[in-house]
Scaffold this motif. Structure first.
Motif, PDB file in Angstrom:
ATOM      1  N   TYR A 217       0.817  -1.220   0.000  1.00 48.14           N
ATOM      2  CA  TYR A 217       0.000   0.000   0.000  1.00 48.14           C
ATOM      3  C   TYR A 217       0.848   1.267   0.000  1.00 48.14           C
ATOM      4  N   THR A 218       2.059   1.165   0.537  1.00 50.37           N
ATOM      5  CA  THR A 218       2.840   2.384   0.751  1.00 50.37           C
ATOM      6  C   THR A 218       4.195   2.402   0.049  1.00 50.37           C
ATOM      7  N   SER A 235      -8.087   3.666  -4.612  1.00 52.55           N
ATOM      8  CA  SER A 235      -6.874   4.465  -4.539  1.00 52.55           C
ATOM      9  C   SER A 235      -7.177   5.875  -4.048  1.00 52.55           C
ATOM     10  N   LEU A 238      -8.249   5.831  -0.220  1.00 47.70           N
ATOM     11  CA  LEU A 238      -7.121   5.640   0.683  1.00 47.70           C
ATOM     12  C   LEU A 238      -6.243   6.887   0.748  1.00 47.70           C
ATOM     13  N   THR A 239      -6.013   7.513  -0.398  1.00 45.30           N
ATOM     14  CA  THR A 239      -5.147   8.685  -0.435  1.00 45.30           C
ATOM     15  C   THR A 239      -5.803   9.884   0.243  1.00 45.30           C
ATOM     16  N   GLY A 242      -6.280   9.378   3.931  1.00 39.59           N
ATOM     17  CA  GLY A 242      -4.963   9.459   4.545  1.00 39.59           C
ATOM     18  C   GLY A 242      -4.500  10.894   4.718  1.00 39.59           C
ATOM     19  N   ASP A 248      -0.576   7.347   6.222  1.00 39.50           N
ATOM     20  CA  ASP A 248      -0.292   6.797   4.901  1.00 39.50           C
ATOM     21  C   ASP A 248      -1.354   5.748   4.569  1.00 39.50           C
ATOM     22  N   ARG A 249      -1.301   5.223   3.349  1.00 43.69           N
ATOM     23  CA  ARG A 249      -2.360   4.302   2.911  1.00 43.69           C
ATOM     24  C   ARG A 249      -2.444   3.058   3.792  1.00 43.69           C
ATOM     25  N   VAL A 252      -4.220   3.866   6.961  1.00 46.40           N
ATOM     26  CA  VAL A 252      -5.660   3.970   6.743  1.00 46.40           C
ATOM     27  C   VAL A 252      -6.304   2.589   6.769  1.00 46.40           C
TER      28      VAL A 252
END
Length: 301
Positions: A217-218, A235, A238-239, A242, A248-249, A252
């Motif tokens: 994810y990161t 996407s 999550l972004t 976050g 960060d993703r 989350v």
């Protein structure tokens, strides 16, 4: 959260593992998750993780044992060094007794709090397995029993089998992203909707391992595992979430796991104190309900 200790003593040297455990304890984490085969596939014997935790407990004095929830797993340890899971010790009465006694010796304790069956053993009757596990509870060698990597059908069968002490929890593979239905995850078993619904119906605690997909994810250098895809809706969710919470993703994902309606305890594998810190910040961050709902919608789009 449960602190995943899979590579303690193998890929994570003991002093570094101690630093992770110390920092987790300082932050307030109290749930250590190990197994009696971690990590035989990483140039290990399967003893290393339990022995590392045992050494940490001993180094911190006799009172530390009562300060933590200690969980280990049996059934997936190879019978001989060099064997694989196809030659595991399994869950017969005799194998259970032998494995638990060995785990307690490596951990240097007289009981564990949670004892998991690590993988299914189709060659042993569930009646035998559950009776042997129940006897361990009666003897005080474990406080409770749980399972891991069971299909919905086998979980149903296990819970319909008469037992003095039935399973109280289930630990399966789980993350925010879901793999394609045809993906072969074996020996892992996914916590899918059917299994999760059974847990709700039967009041089983859910735990999810591999929540961060090994950092995919990161980290740009960690591609998603085969069978997983990140859609644009997921996407974006999550972004943006976050950014809102300064996570960060991956953080989350962990925060979402503990805040969703069907809550899970994430089992977070760590190798540095910084990773412990990141995970703890995530699970102690409260997402508001609208953001949790946004994440739920986005993962299916």
């Amino acid at each position: 959260m449960a602190l995943g200790t899979m590579y303690f003593g193998t890929q994570v040297p003991r002093n570094q593992a101690f630093a992770c455990l110390n920092h987790a304890y300082e932050l307030g984490a109290r749930f250590w998750d190990t197994a009696n085969n971690y990590a035989f596939w990483a140039n290990g014997t399967g003893n290393e993780s339990e022995e590392t935790i045992g050494a940490w407990l001993a180094a911190n004095g006799t009172g530390m044992r009562d300060e933590v929830t200690l969980a280990t797993k049996i059934g997936a340890r190879p019978r001989s060094l060099g064997d694989g899971l196809d030659a595991s010790m399994g869950l017969s009465r005799r194998a259970i007794r032998t494995q638990v006694q060995d785990s307690l010796r490596r951990l240097d304790v007289d009981h564990v709090d949670v004892l998991y069956t690590h993988i299914d053993d189709a060659n042993t009757a569930l009646e035998e397995t559950l009776d042997a596990l129940s006897q361990l509870v009666d003897e005080g060698l474990t406080r409770t029993i749980a399972s891991s990597n069971l299909t919905a059908a086998r979980l149903t069968e296990a819970l319909e089998t008469p037992s003095a002490h039935p399973y109280t929890a289930l630990q399966q593979r789980f993350s925010y992203l879901e793999p394609a239905p045809s993906t072969d995850l074996s020996p892992h078993v996914l916590l899918d909707d059917e299994v999760s619904s059974l847990c709700s119906e039967l009041n089983l605690t859910r735990l999810g391992y591999s929540p961060l997909l090994s950092g995919a994810y990161t980290r740009a250098d960690r591609p998603l595992p085969e069978g997983y895809e990140m859609g644009p809706a997921a996407s974006a969710a999550l972004t943006e979430i976050g950014n809102k919470y300064r996570l960060d993703r991956g953080q989350v994902v962990l925060s979402w796991m503990v805040r969703r309606r069907e809550k899970l305890i994430p089992v977070v594998g760590v190798s540095t104190p910084e990773q412990v810190q990141s995970a703890w910040e995530a699970v102690t961050t409260t997402l508001n309900s609208s953001d949790v709902e946004w994440l739920e919608r986005a993962r299916h789009e």
